[in-house]
Structure formats: C-alpha cells, structure tokens
Design an enzyme around this catalytic site. Sequence first.
Site, PDB file in Angstrom:
ATOM      1  N   SER A 143       0.858  -1.175   0.000  1.00  0.00           N
ATOM      2  CA  SER A 143       0.000   0.000   0.000  1.00  0.00           C
ATOM      3  C   SER A 143       0.895   1.226   0.000  1.00  0.00           C
ATOM      4  CB  SER A 143      -0.886   0.007   1.254  1.00  0.00           C
ATOM      5  OG  SER A 143      -1.517   1.258   1.439  1.00  0.00           O
ATOM      6  N   TYR A 156      -1.678   0.421  10.626  1.00  0.00           N
ATOM      7  CA  TYR A 156      -1.734  -0.055   9.241  1.00  0.00           C
ATOM      8  C   TYR A 156      -0.447   0.304   8.499  1.00  0.00           C
ATOM      9  CZ  TYR A 156      -3.605  -0.803   4.514  1.00  0.00           C
ATOM     10  OH  TYR A 156      -3.812  -1.244   3.228  1.00  0.00           O
TER      11      TYR A 156
END
Length: 258
Positions: A143, A156
């Site tokens: 990501s 995250y």
Amino acid sequence: MATAAPSAASRIAVVTGASSGIGAATARQLAAAGYRVVLTARRKDRIEALAEEITKAGHQATAYALDVTDRAAVDEFATAFKTIGVLVNNAGGALGADPVATGDPADWRQMYETNVIGTLNLTQALLPKLVASGDGTVVVVSSTAGHGTYEGGGGYVAAKHGAHVLAETLRLEIVGRPVRVIEIAPGMVKTDEFALTRFSGDKEKAEKVYEGVAEPLTADDVAGTITWAITRPSHVNVDLLVLRPRAQASNTKVHRDL
C-alpha cells in the site's frame, strides 16, 4: 501492450484474499490471461462461488479455504503443489484509525499477523515450488501506506511497511534464482469491504473516506496492474509500482469536490 502467455511450467497462480476486492479481481484477470488460479481465503463460500464463475467463463480455477496466519494450514496447503508459477500475496487489511496514543494493540497485532506474517507464511511455504517452476513470481500487494505515514494510520502503516520491507529484502536474498519479486502499492482504492472493515461496519465513516473523490481506484484497476506486471517477459522485474487515482497526490493530499 500485449501480454506474454504463461509457460506450461508456471501456469498456476495462487491468490490470497481472493474472496472479494482486489484479490477476486486479480483472480479473474489472471484466469483470463491463461493462468490456472488457486483461490484462497477464509470465506469458503465466496471463493467457491468465484471459482465456479471463472470456470463457467471457460477458464481454470480452484478454491481452497485458508487462513494465511495459520502456519500449519499453510504448510499443508503447500503440499498440494510440485511447482507453481505465481504467488499473489494480497490478503491483508486495515483495522481502526485511532492515534498511536489510544490505538488498540489487538488491532495492531491482527494487522501485522495478516499483512506481514501471512505474507511470510505463504512465501516461505511456496518459495521452493516457485523456484522449481524455473520461472516464478512473488507479488506483494502492499500500500502507499507502507511508503508514507499519516495521522490515524500508525498500525496499518507499520504493517504495510513490514510487507514492503519483506518484499525488498526477499528480492536481495534470492537474486540469481528464477523468481521475481514484485511489489504493487495501491493508494486510495474503493472496494465494497476495505473501509467498511476498517471502521467495524460503520457505513457513514467508510463512505467519508471517499467523499468528494470523483474516481478513486477500483479493484479492477489494481488487478489490471498486477496482471500486467506478472505478464511481463521473465527477465523484466517490476520492483515497485505505486498506483494512485489522479485525485490523490499523496496519502494526505486528496482533491475532493465538496
């Protein structure tokens, strides 16, 4: 640009997290590109339905219920193969958006287990099979969170940075073997479940993530990029490809029409 058809020795592609979103879209596109896809996820009904859909479309697909964080189950899964050509480590996800000061350690731990340890488990278990194919590819779907932090994303970001470092280190360690290591790092992607899962089913919070953004990325956008990278000629390695919608300049700067 035309894509290269997979060789007979490397035509099997394992896709984790294939029950929805990017994983499901990637499975469909790899199958259409000529791979026999093996769909893994915890939700057996979802991947079985997807395998049936792909098969009815004239392609090859098999469903295998699997929790990537369960190492014993992963090792058992790996025994089903002599060789495979592609491993797409897509299983992952985000939980919560609390600051570091008040973030839930259980959420941080679960994100690390899924995004990093799950990727490690599958990669370790299947790497010998990828080498045996003579033309293997490991894909890590990370990501943009793994490349730049933002407020409320600490857990995250840490997990996806771990996935990024895993891919980068593996590439160094296996250079000279017939296996490529590709990292695809998507930015804002709107899928049915990502934000909803992150905010524990709160639809209002989930929709606010994409508020005013005319065209966030779709699962098909990311899947197309993954498939493109995999189907490059064997000597071409896409080390890292960052993919964002045009409206997103960085993790913290997004154009919104409000």
